[in-house]
Scaffold this active site. Sequence first.
Site, PDB file in Angstrom:
ATOM      1  N   SER A   1      19.899 -32.784  39.571  1.00  0.00           N
ATOM      2  CA  SER A   1      19.650 -33.556  40.787  1.00  0.00           C
ATOM      3  C   SER A   1      19.270 -34.998  40.491  1.00  0.00           C
ATOM      4  O   SER A   1      19.089 -35.792  41.407  1.00  0.00           O
ATOM      5  CB  SER A   1      18.527 -32.894  41.600  1.00  0.00           C
ATOM      6  OG  SER A   1      17.328 -32.849  40.836  1.00  0.00           O
TER       7      SER A   1
ATOM      8  N   HIS B   1      26.078 -31.749  42.119  1.00  0.00           N
ATOM      9  CA  HIS B   1      24.731 -31.535  42.667  1.00  0.00           C
ATOM     10  C   HIS B   1      24.838 -30.835  44.017  1.00  0.00           C
ATOM     11  O   HIS B   1      25.109 -31.450  45.042  1.00  0.00           O
ATOM     12  CB  HIS B   1      24.001 -32.876  42.801  1.00  0.00           C
ATOM     13  CG  HIS B   1      22.621 -32.740  43.359  1.00  0.00           C
ATOM     14  ND1 HIS B   1      22.001 -33.749  44.074  1.00  0.00           N
ATOM     15  CD2 HIS B   1      21.734 -31.703  43.338  1.00  0.00           C
ATOM     16  CE1 HIS B   1      20.811 -33.347  44.447  1.00  0.00           C
ATOM     17  NE2 HIS B   1      20.625 -32.116  44.018  1.00  0.00           N
TER      18      HIS B   1
ATOM     19  N   GLU C   1      27.166 -33.548  45.834  1.00  0.00           N
ATOM     20  CA  GLU C   1      27.273 -34.871  45.211  1.00  0.00           C
ATOM     21  C   GLU C   1      28.049 -34.699  43.912  1.00  0.00           C
ATOM     22  O   GLU C   1      27.649 -33.925  43.044  1.00  0.00           O
ATOM     23  CB  GLU C   1      25.879 -35.425  44.883  1.00  0.00           C
ATOM     24  CG  GLU C   1      25.257 -36.272  45.939  1.00  0.00           C
ATOM     25  CD  GLU C   1      23.957 -36.917  45.463  1.00  0.00           C
ATOM     26  OE1 GLU C   1      23.791 -38.120  45.712  1.00  0.00           O
ATOM     27  OE2 GLU C   1      23.120 -36.236  44.858  1.00  0.00           O
TER      28      GLU C   1
ATOM     29  N   ASN D   1      18.489 -38.095  45.903  1.00  0.00           N
ATOM     30  CA  ASN D   1      17.084 -38.151  45.498  1.00  0.00           C
ATOM     31  C   ASN D   1      16.548 -39.567  45.350  1.00  0.00           C
ATOM     32  O   ASN D   1      15.341 -39.777  45.432  1.00  0.00           O
ATOM     33  CB  ASN D   1      16.883 -37.364  44.205  1.00  0.00           C
ATOM     34  CG  ASN D   1      16.814 -35.876  44.485  1.00  0.00           C
ATOM     35  OD1 ASN D   1      16.270 -35.457  45.497  1.00  0.00           O
ATOM     36  ND2 ASN D   1      17.377 -35.073  43.604  1.00  0.00           N
TER      37      ASN D   1
END
Length: 283
Positions: free
Chosen positions: A119, A140, A152, A190
């Site tokens: 992540s 991800h 992702e 993130n």
Amino acid sequence: MDIKTLMIIGAGQMGSGIAQVVAQTGLQVILHDKKEEFVNRGLGVITKNLSRDVEKGRKTVDEKQAILNRIQPSTDLSNAKNVDFVVEAAVENMEIKTQIFRNLDEFAPPHAILASNTSSLSITEIASVTKRPEKVIGMHFMNPVPVMKLIEIIRGLATSEETYRVVAELSDYMGKIAVEVNDFPGFVSNRVLMPMINEAIYCLYEGVATPESIDEVMKLGMNHPMGPLTLADFIGLDTCLYIMEILYEGFADSKYRPCPLLRKYVKAGWIGRKSGRGFYVYE
């Protein structure tokens, strides 16, 4: 696609979810972890999820069993010798991940693509320990994997166009939406989400409001499905801290400095739902 069999490394929350989604498409899955008890726990989660689908009429009993029959348990990484694709979903730690990729590079056939569900960690760095960096990529997935549509897709410096094309096709085949991002700390999800959570923790730390009030403001005022402190507990405060440290180190910018209260909670073992206590107390 020429993909017939995928190996998932890590049978935890993310790995078991990925294994379920892949098996639901009709592909063969090898669900791998270092201990049999971890694999069995992951299979138990998948069985529970599928049983809920049967109860709600979304699947038949036969469909549930067919999905489970496509998942083969593994505790021996040499089982990668006949796979076409690997998704690593181990703990978010660069040392552990690079060791896994070194071993996979040895066992997996030369044509196999090696993907990481990281992540926040660098795909370029993970790829550098293999002899096939052009076949290493980031995938991800979002939690919970069977529900969330987004993946992702992160290209490393050496990731080939062909590898990206195969991964985009596989994502579509699984009913997911692939969004391409470049290899920067935290990627997009993130890099945006964790500073928001960190700022919510600062609001608590500085006495601006209670956890309940902070979460209510974000739910009712910004239409978020859950508040940032509830979400932090769901993700795990240890994971939140680790990602903030990656952002802080990667960008050398004080805006990514982890809140001292987040560090204190992690040191206390109050890391969220999985420990029974975070910003809230769980039974």
